[in-house]
Design a protein around this motif. Sequence first.
Motif, short mmCIF file in Angstrom:
data_model
loop_
_atom_site.label_atom_id
_atom_site.label_comp_id
_atom_site.label_asym_id
_atom_site.label_seq_id
_atom_site.Cartn_x
_atom_site.Cartn_y
_atom_site.Cartn_z
N THR A 49 29.03 41.55 23.68
CA THR A 49 27.52 41.54 23.65
C THR A 49 26.92 41.15 22.46
OG1 THR A 49 26.81 43.38 23.29
CG2 THR A 49 27.58 43.21 25.53
N LYS A 70 24.59 28.01 28.70
CA LYS A 70 25.75 28.19 30.05
C LYS A 70 26.83 27.03 29.64
CE LYS A 70 24.71 31.78 32.60
NZ LYS A 70 24.39 32.06 34.04
N THR A 92 21.81 39.16 22.81
CA THR A 92 21.75 38.89 24.16
C THR A 92 22.97 38.11 25.69
OG1 THR A 92 20.47 36.73 23.92
CG2 THR A 92 19.43 38.84 23.42
N GLN A 94 26.19 37.58 28.05
CA GLN A 94 26.34 38.60 28.55
C GLN A 94 28.07 38.97 28.31
OE1 GLN A 94 24.61 40.05 31.44
NE2 GLN A 94 22.99 39.65 29.03
N VAL A 97 30.63 35.34 29.38
CA VAL A 97 30.24 34.30 30.04
C VAL A 97 30.64 33.45 28.69
CG1 VAL A 97 27.67 33.80 29.77
CG2 VAL A 97 28.47 35.66 31.38
N GLY A 127 34.14 41.97 29.62
CA GLY A 127 33.27 43.99 28.99
C GLY A 127 34.64 44.39 29.75
#
Length: 133
Positions: A49, A70, A92, A94, A97, A127
């Motif tokens: 992250t 993105k 910040t 994700q 992504v 993650g």
Amino acid sequence: MNLSGHGPLTGKYVLVATDASGSSAPSGVADVSVPAVPTDVAVHYLGTTVASITWTKDFSANGYTIDRRKHGTNDDFTTVGNATGGSYKDSTVQPGVQYDWVVSANGGRGRPDSDPSAPATATPAPGKFRITV
């Protein structure tokens, strides 16, 4: 400063006003130089992250603006932060992504900003998942 048909002027200028009664004293030097576009922009992930964005610093810049979107979209870039040196940590992102980042050098003190750098892209690690049975 913009003269019709000549585009923006950059550099250092001294202004002298002239009218029917003569010329004024020269002004102070006005610096309207544009800082160089940041180069060597690279992204490395620090975990899932946090992304570390680095670039070659231009010593004429008065700071930097870091924008992100993105990857693979035509979305507008959104500012995620500002920096004074040649690096920034974006906390910040994700997990999983992929993003594109661009960096612009700030002119400051009334000077124009540079164009944005070429985009730098990196894919974060996915993650971590915990499965409970």
